[in-house]
Motif scaffolding. Structure first.
Motif, PDB file in Angstrom:
ATOM      1  N   VAL A 155      -9.144  -3.690  -1.405  1.00  0.00           N
ATOM      2  CA  VAL A 155      -8.540  -2.963  -2.674  1.00  0.00           C
ATOM      3  C   VAL A 155      -8.306  -1.426  -2.251  1.00  0.00           C
ATOM      4  O   VAL A 155      -9.185  -0.802  -1.434  1.00  0.00           O
ATOM      5  N   ALA A 156      -7.028  -0.960  -2.414  1.00  0.00           N
ATOM      6  CA  ALA A 156      -6.728   0.301  -2.071  1.00  0.00           C
ATOM      7  C   ALA A 156      -7.421   1.272  -2.868  1.00  0.00           C
ATOM      8  O   ALA A 156      -7.922   1.038  -3.976  1.00  0.00           O
ATOM      9  N   ARG A 157      -8.014   2.289  -2.157  1.00  0.00           N
ATOM     10  CA  ARG A 157      -8.779   3.374  -2.810  1.00  0.00           C
ATOM     11  C   ARG A 157      -8.133   4.054  -3.896  1.00  0.00           C
ATOM     12  O   ARG A 157      -8.836   4.410  -4.719  1.00  0.00           O
ATOM     13  N   ASP A 158      -6.962   4.087  -4.006  1.00  0.00           N
ATOM     14  CA  ASP A 158      -6.048   4.712  -5.023  1.00  0.00           C
ATOM     15  C   ASP A 158      -5.747   3.723  -6.115  1.00  0.00           C
ATOM     16  O   ASP A 158      -4.985   4.274  -7.086  1.00  0.00           O
ATOM     17  N   ALA A 159      -6.430   2.555  -6.103  1.00  0.00           N
ATOM     18  CA  ALA A 159      -5.559   1.378  -7.140  1.00  0.00           C
ATOM     19  C   ALA A 159      -6.711   1.140  -7.936  1.00  0.00           C
ATOM     20  O   ALA A 159      -7.328   0.228  -7.949  1.00  0.00           O
ATOM     21  N   THR A 160      -7.060   1.834  -8.945  1.00  0.00           N
ATOM     22  CA  THR A 160      -8.071   1.859  -9.926  1.00  0.00           C
ATOM     23  C   THR A 160      -7.874   0.537 -10.726  1.00  0.00           C
ATOM     24  O   THR A 160      -8.879  -0.252 -11.115  1.00  0.00           O
ATOM     25  N   ALA A 161      -6.635   0.289 -11.227  1.00  0.00           N
ATOM     26  CA  ALA A 161      -6.490  -0.745 -12.154  1.00  0.00           C
ATOM     27  C   ALA A 161      -6.582  -2.166 -11.149  1.00  0.00           C
ATOM     28  O   ALA A 161      -7.419  -2.851 -11.951  1.00  0.00           O
ATOM     29  N   ALA A 162      -6.528  -2.277 -10.042  1.00  0.00           N
ATOM     30  CA  ALA A 162      -6.700  -3.285  -9.409  1.00  0.00           C
ATOM     31  C   ALA A 162      -8.127  -3.526  -9.186  1.00  0.00           C
ATOM     32  O   ALA A 162      -8.590  -4.769  -9.167  1.00  0.00           O
ATOM     33  N   ALA A 163      -8.784  -2.573  -8.932  1.00  0.00           N
ATOM     34  CA  ALA A 163     -10.409  -2.684  -8.946  1.00  0.00           C
ATOM     35  C   ALA A 163     -11.011  -3.166 -10.046  1.00  0.00           C
ATOM     36  O   ALA A 163     -11.951  -3.710 -10.113  1.00  0.00           O
ATOM     37  N   GLU A 164     -10.319  -3.093 -11.333  1.00  0.00           N
ATOM     38  CA  GLU A 164     -10.922  -3.637 -12.689  1.00  0.00           C
ATOM     39  C   GLU A 164     -10.553  -4.970 -12.926  1.00  0.00           C
ATOM     40  O   GLU A 164     -10.838  -5.611 -13.742  1.00  0.00           O
ATOM     41  N   LEU A 165      -9.742  -5.886 -12.218  1.00  0.00           N
ATOM     42  CA  LEU A 165      -9.123  -7.098 -12.200  1.00  0.00           C
ATOM     43  C   LEU A 165     -10.491  -8.010 -12.342  1.00  0.00           C
ATOM     44  O   LEU A 165     -11.396  -7.787 -11.534  1.00  0.00           O
ATOM     45  N   THR A 166     -10.576  -8.973 -13.145  1.00  0.00           N
ATOM     46  CA  THR A 166     -11.776  -9.582 -12.992  1.00  0.00           C
ATOM     47  C   THR A 166     -12.161 -10.354 -12.015  1.00  0.00           C
ATOM     48  O   THR A 166     -13.267 -10.197 -11.377  1.00  0.00           O
ATOM     49  N   VAL A 178     -13.819  -4.741  -0.228  1.00  0.00           N
ATOM     50  CA  VAL A 178     -13.979  -3.697   0.405  1.00  0.00           C
ATOM     51  C   VAL A 178     -12.946  -2.709  -0.254  1.00  0.00           C
ATOM     52  O   VAL A 178     -11.844  -3.162  -0.626  1.00  0.00           O
ATOM     53  N   ALA A 179     -13.025  -1.442  -0.140  1.00  0.00           N
ATOM     54  CA  ALA A 179     -12.238  -0.548  -0.507  1.00  0.00           C
ATOM     55  C   ALA A 179     -11.712   0.408   0.695  1.00  0.00           C
ATOM     56  O   ALA A 179     -12.418   0.772   1.717  1.00  0.00           O
ATOM     57  N   TRP A 180     -10.423   0.212   0.988  1.00  0.00           N
ATOM     58  CA  TRP A 180      -9.866   0.951   2.113  1.00  0.00           C
ATOM     59  C   TRP A 180      -8.385   1.434   2.087  1.00  0.00           C
ATOM     60  O   TRP A 180      -7.837   0.616   1.400  1.00  0.00           O
ATOM     61  N   GLY A 181      -8.028   2.541   2.737  1.00  0.00           N
ATOM     62  CA  GLY A 181      -6.782   2.960   2.760  1.00  0.00           C
ATOM     63  C   GLY A 181      -6.410   3.110   1.378  1.00  0.00           C
ATOM     64  O   GLY A 181      -7.102   3.494   0.126  1.00  0.00           O
ATOM     65  N   ASP A 182      -4.656   3.357   1.313  1.00  0.00           N
ATOM     66  CA  ASP A 182      -4.348   3.449  -0.096  1.00  0.00           C
ATOM     67  C   ASP A 182      -3.195   2.790  -0.192  1.00  0.00           C
ATOM     68  O   ASP A 182      -2.880   1.828   0.935  1.00  0.00           O
ATOM     69  N   GLU A 183      -2.373   2.673  -1.127  1.00  0.00           N
ATOM     70  CA  GLU A 183      -1.516   1.663  -1.517  1.00  0.00           C
ATOM     71  C   GLU A 183      -0.488   1.692  -0.399  1.00  0.00           C
ATOM     72  O   GLU A 183       0.154   0.618   0.110  1.00  0.00           O
ATOM     73  N   HIS A 184       0.200   2.882  -0.218  1.00  0.00           N
ATOM     74  CA  HIS A 184       1.149   2.932   1.114  1.00  0.00           C
ATOM     75  C   HIS A 184       0.592   2.557   2.106  1.00  0.00           C
ATOM     76  O   HIS A 184       1.409   1.782   2.820  1.00  0.00           O
ATOM     77  N   ARG A 185      -0.403   2.644   2.506  1.00  0.00           N
ATOM     78  CA  ARG A 185      -1.146   2.177   3.793  1.00  0.00           C
ATOM     79  C   ARG A 185      -1.130   0.694   3.962  1.00  0.00           C
ATOM     80  O   ARG A 185      -0.580   0.237   5.064  1.00  0.00           O
ATOM     81  N   LEU A 186      -1.456   0.130   3.092  1.00  0.00           N
ATOM     82  CA  LEU A 186      -1.833  -1.224   2.876  1.00  0.00           C
ATOM     83  C   LEU A 186      -0.226  -2.165   2.717  1.00  0.00           C
ATOM     84  O   LEU A 186      -0.117  -2.723   3.550  1.00  0.00           O
ATOM     85  N   GLY A 187       0.557  -1.280   2.134  1.00  0.00           N
ATOM     86  CA  GLY A 187       2.228  -1.848   2.025  1.00  0.00           C
ATOM     87  C   GLY A 187       2.713  -1.614   3.551  1.00  0.00           C
ATOM     88  O   GLY A 187       3.379  -2.603   4.177  1.00  0.00           O
ATOM     89  N   ARG A 188       2.350  -0.624   4.292  1.00  0.00           N
ATOM     90  CA  ARG A 188       2.869  -0.473   5.448  1.00  0.00           C
ATOM     91  C   ARG A 188       2.424  -1.301   6.385  1.00  0.00           C
ATOM     92  O   ARG A 188       3.090  -1.902   7.318  1.00  0.00           O
ATOM     93  N   MET A 189       1.276  -1.846   6.455  1.00  0.00           N
ATOM     94  CA  MET A 189       0.605  -2.752   7.617  1.00  0.00           C
ATOM     95  C   MET A 189       1.009  -4.256   6.877  1.00  0.00           C
ATOM     96  O   MET A 189       1.419  -4.647   8.164  1.00  0.00           O
ATOM     97  N   ILE A 190       1.316  -4.558   5.923  1.00  0.00           N
ATOM     98  CA  ILE A 190       1.824  -5.574   5.569  1.00  0.00           C
ATOM     99  C   ILE A 190       3.386  -5.824   6.026  1.00  0.00           C
ATOM    100  O   ILE A 190       3.766  -6.703   6.713  1.00  0.00           O
TER     101      ILE A 190
END
Length: 230
Positions: A155-166, A178-190
């Motif tokens: 989960v990206a550290r700046d993705a609060t809504a995603a962390a609340e998914l069931t 695990v919480a790691w990186g941010d949304e931009h960084r995860l997108g860049r790695m993909i």
């Protein structure tokens, strides 16, 4: 990179083939002897020819090595004497991921560990993309979790809504997130992983809030790297 830090495939293979039962590794900070099969929290440093020590994130680089817990107290003790003893007084600097040398201090060791483990996570993430062992986005991750295909949720550290998914909350409770990186960084790695897999330009992924690793081996290595970097 110096020859002393080049990955030694044959050495790694020999070590992997040796029976791990009874073997231990010792933290040069606290002197705790840890069975090899339980030594996931120890970081290996390898000594270069000019007295520089570098993080061996894979644990298989060629050269004289020393293990230490990434805890501040262990890093302090390692700098005060543990590394000197294990390297026969030859360790004088810390090599960063960009090749820059820094004075041998606990802070520089901690920074080198952080950089190396972040690079390790990026490599593992890209490997998961290339081998099609990654799902990303809320719907895809939820589906992977429900089908019991997700070995680890990132989960990206700046993705609060995603962390609340069931399903994400359930993975957190089970210790499989695990919480790691941010949304931009995860997108860049993909995007990078997709580019390497296709060997051509591909459409970029702007931002990703949550992803799931489907390979157990990649998931275990990635979770270990994140844990050490924290």
């Amino acid at each position: 990179m110096s020859e002393a830090m080049v990955h030694d495939e044959s050495g790694a293979k020999r070590e992997a083939e040796m029976p791990s039962r009874g073997r231990t590794r010792t933290c040069v900070g606290c002197a705790e002897r840890v069975p090899v099969v339980e030594a996931n929290d120890l970081v290996r440093f390898v000594l270069g020819p000019d007295g520089e020590v570098a993080v061996d994130a894979r644990g298989s680089a060629f050269g004289r090595g020393a293990h230490v817990h990434a805890r501040p107290v262990c890093l302090e003790r390692a700098v005060k004497g543990g590394l000197a003893r294990s390297t026969k007084g030859r360790a004088i600097s810390v090599l960063g991921e960009d090749g820059t040398r820094h004075p041998l201090h606990a802070d520089s060791l901690a920074r080198a560990i952080q950089e190396a483990m972040d690079r390790r996570v990026e490599g593992l993430f890209a490997a998961a993309v290339r081998s099609r062992q990654l799902a990303y986005g809320a719907d895809a991750v939820t589906g992977a979790c429900q089908q019991q295909q997700a070995e680890l949720v990132v989960v990206a550290r700046d993705a609060t809504a995603a962390a609340e998914l069931t399903e994400v909350s359930r993975a957190v409770a089970l210790g499989r997130a695990v919480a790691w990186g941010d949304e931009h960084r995860l997108g860049r790695m993909i995007t990078l992983g997709r580019h390497r897999a296709a060997d051509e330009d591909v459409a970029g992924v702007a931002g990703v809030a949550v992803a799931a690793i489907l390979s157990r081996a990649i998931a275990e290595a990635l979770q270990q790297a994140v844990r050490i970097a924290e």
